[in-house]
Design a protein around this motif. Sequence first.
Motif, PDB file in Angstrom:
ATOM      1  N   VAL A 180       0.846  -1.198   0.000  1.00  0.00           N
ATOM      2  CA  VAL A 180       0.000   0.000   0.000  1.00  0.00           C
ATOM      3  C   VAL A 180       0.880   1.245   0.000  1.00  0.00           C
ATOM      4  O   VAL A 180       2.067   1.179   0.305  1.00  0.00           O
ATOM      5  N   ASP A 181       0.278   2.391  -0.339  1.00  0.00           N
ATOM      6  CA  ASP A 181       1.057   3.602  -0.590  1.00  0.00           C
ATOM      7  C   ASP A 181       1.289   4.453   0.653  1.00  0.00           C
ATOM      8  O   ASP A 181       1.192   5.675   0.617  1.00  0.00           O
ATOM      9  N   GLY A 182       1.585   3.815   1.767  1.00  0.00           N
ATOM     10  CA  GLY A 182       1.869   4.562   2.980  1.00  0.00           C
ATOM     11  C   GLY A 182       1.325   3.881   4.212  1.00  0.00           C
ATOM     12  O   GLY A 182       0.958   2.701   4.192  1.00  0.00           O
ATOM     13  N   ASP A 186      -5.991  -1.532   7.936  1.00  0.00           N
ATOM     14  CA  ASP A 186      -5.722  -2.146   6.646  1.00  0.00           C
ATOM     15  C   ASP A 186      -6.710  -1.606   5.613  1.00  0.00           C
ATOM     16  O   ASP A 186      -7.915  -1.880   5.710  1.00  0.00           O
ATOM     17  N   PRO A 187      -6.258  -0.817   4.621  1.00  0.00           N
ATOM     18  CA  PRO A 187      -7.193  -0.205   3.672  1.00  0.00           C
ATOM     19  C   PRO A 187      -7.916  -1.216   2.792  1.00  0.00           C
ATOM     20  O   PRO A 187      -8.971  -0.907   2.227  1.00  0.00           O
ATOM     21  N   ALA A 240     -10.315   3.724   5.948  1.00  0.00           N
ATOM     22  CA  ALA A 240      -9.126   3.957   6.775  1.00  0.00           C
ATOM     23  C   ALA A 240      -8.431   5.251   6.370  1.00  0.00           C
ATOM     24  O   ALA A 240      -8.409   5.628   5.196  1.00  0.00           O
ATOM     25  N   THR A 241      -7.869   5.942   7.348  1.00  0.00           N
ATOM     26  CA  THR A 241      -7.190   7.217   7.116  1.00  0.00           C
ATOM     27  C   THR A 241      -5.742   6.969   6.714  1.00  0.00           C
ATOM     28  O   THR A 241      -5.034   6.192   7.349  1.00  0.00           O
ATOM     29  N   ARG A 242      -5.310   7.658   5.657  1.00  0.00           N
ATOM     30  CA  ARG A 242      -3.917   7.559   5.226  1.00  0.00           C
ATOM     31  C   ARG A 242      -3.158   8.767   5.779  1.00  0.00           C
ATOM     32  O   ARG A 242      -3.620   9.899   5.718  1.00  0.00           O
ATOM     33  N   TYR A 243      -1.959   8.514   6.308  1.00  0.00           N
ATOM     34  CA  TYR A 243      -1.146   9.573   6.887  1.00  0.00           C
ATOM     35  C   TYR A 243      -0.092  10.048   5.886  1.00  0.00           C
ATOM     36  O   TYR A 243       0.555   9.244   5.232  1.00  0.00           O
ATOM     37  N   GLU A 244       0.077  11.368   5.798  1.00  0.00           N
ATOM     38  CA  GLU A 244       1.200  11.918   5.040  1.00  0.00           C
ATOM     39  C   GLU A 244       2.466  11.848   5.892  1.00  0.00           C
ATOM     40  O   GLU A 244       3.546  11.509   5.409  1.00  0.00           O
ATOM     41  N   THR A 245       2.306  12.186   7.163  1.00  0.00           N
ATOM     42  CA  THR A 245       3.382  12.060   8.145  1.00  0.00           C
ATOM     43  C   THR A 245       2.779  11.505   9.427  1.00  0.00           C
ATOM     44  O   THR A 245       1.598  11.728   9.713  1.00  0.00           O
ATOM     45  N   VAL A 246       3.582  10.798  10.192  1.00  0.00           N
ATOM     46  CA  VAL A 246       3.111  10.241  11.455  1.00  0.00           C
ATOM     47  C   VAL A 246       4.321  10.069  12.366  1.00  0.00           C
ATOM     48  O   VAL A 246       5.436   9.820  11.894  1.00  0.00           O
ATOM     49  N   SER A 247       4.125  10.235  13.662  1.00  0.00           N
ATOM     50  CA  SER A 247       5.239  10.127  14.597  1.00  0.00           C
ATOM     51  C   SER A 247       5.540   8.663  14.911  1.00  0.00           C
ATOM     52  O   SER A 247       4.695   7.782  14.756  1.00  0.00           O
ATOM     53  N   TYR A 248       6.756   8.418  15.375  1.00  0.00           N
ATOM     54  CA  TYR A 248       7.129   7.066  15.799  1.00  0.00           C
ATOM     55  C   TYR A 248       6.188   6.592  16.908  1.00  0.00           C
ATOM     56  O   TYR A 248       5.708   5.457  16.886  1.00  0.00           O
ATOM     57  N   ASP A 259      -0.184   0.613  17.162  1.00  0.00           N
ATOM     58  CA  ASP A 259       0.150  -0.704  16.614  1.00  0.00           C
ATOM     59  C   ASP A 259      -0.127  -0.772  15.108  1.00  0.00           C
ATOM     60  O   ASP A 259      -0.756  -1.704  14.609  1.00  0.00           O
ATOM     61  N   LEU A 260       0.365   0.257  14.385  1.00  0.00           N
ATOM     62  CA  LEU A 260       0.204   0.299  12.928  1.00  0.00           C
ATOM     63  C   LEU A 260       1.322  -0.539  12.301  1.00  0.00           C
ATOM     64  O   LEU A 260       2.434  -0.087  12.125  1.00  0.00           O
ATOM     65  N   ARG A 261       1.025  -1.777  11.981  1.00  0.00           N
ATOM     66  CA  ARG A 261       2.055  -2.779  11.719  1.00  0.00           C
ATOM     67  C   ARG A 261       2.604  -2.758  10.296  1.00  0.00           C
ATOM     68  O   ARG A 261       2.533  -3.755   9.569  1.00  0.00           O
TER      69      ARG A 261
END
Length: 236
Positions: A163-165, A170-171, A177-185, A192-194
Amino acid sequence: MASAYKRILLKVSGEVLAGDQSFGIEPQFLNAVARQIAEVAKSGVEVAIVIGAGNIFRGMAVAADGTDRVTADLMGMLGTVINSLALSNAISRQGVKSKVFSALTMPSVADSFTARASKAALDEGYVVVCAGGTGNPFFTTDTAAALKAIELDCDVLLKGTKVDGVYSADPKKHPDATRYETVSYDEVIGRDLRVMDTAAFALARDNGLPIIVYALDDKEGLVGVLNGKARSTRVG
């Protein structure tokens, strides 16, 4: 190609090399990956690679079926050596120097991995393929990728997926489901975004290593990821 990164580490899943097959190495897909890597290397970007072995062997699955986990993981590490040799050779056929360094000692097959020797090879223009995972059981090749990226002073870790990000779920199972452009560690770990295992994200967080997650089949390819044209998520 204009890239913001001088040295990168690419995490390649073993399944990519199998292509439409359920196992093994399909030359068409092996060569497609090698061409993308060679194109980036020819542009002047220094490239290190860690590859999995899911197309050959899955240690955790075998361990769950009763095999000793240490033995199963060692078998998986040997699978990564096979894939590394195949990919390194394919890259060389594209006109780019490539060298395999193994965390498992096997001098007749590959050079033994040390950060010093691997960084010297990168400086000399070689694409460095790191085989054998971390060299220890109980660690995935995702964790090996984060570790090698830090050891080799890479500017970024690139993780290609289906998937593209990074998504909130699971899209394919959850179209909303929301797709993130940026996300913190911490958000990736906490929710638990695996996309990678928790140990890999924690190691990257503690050492300030950014991770870019992108789709392996993006038409812009690896070059598009590095110059910002391909859809991706930046972690960190």
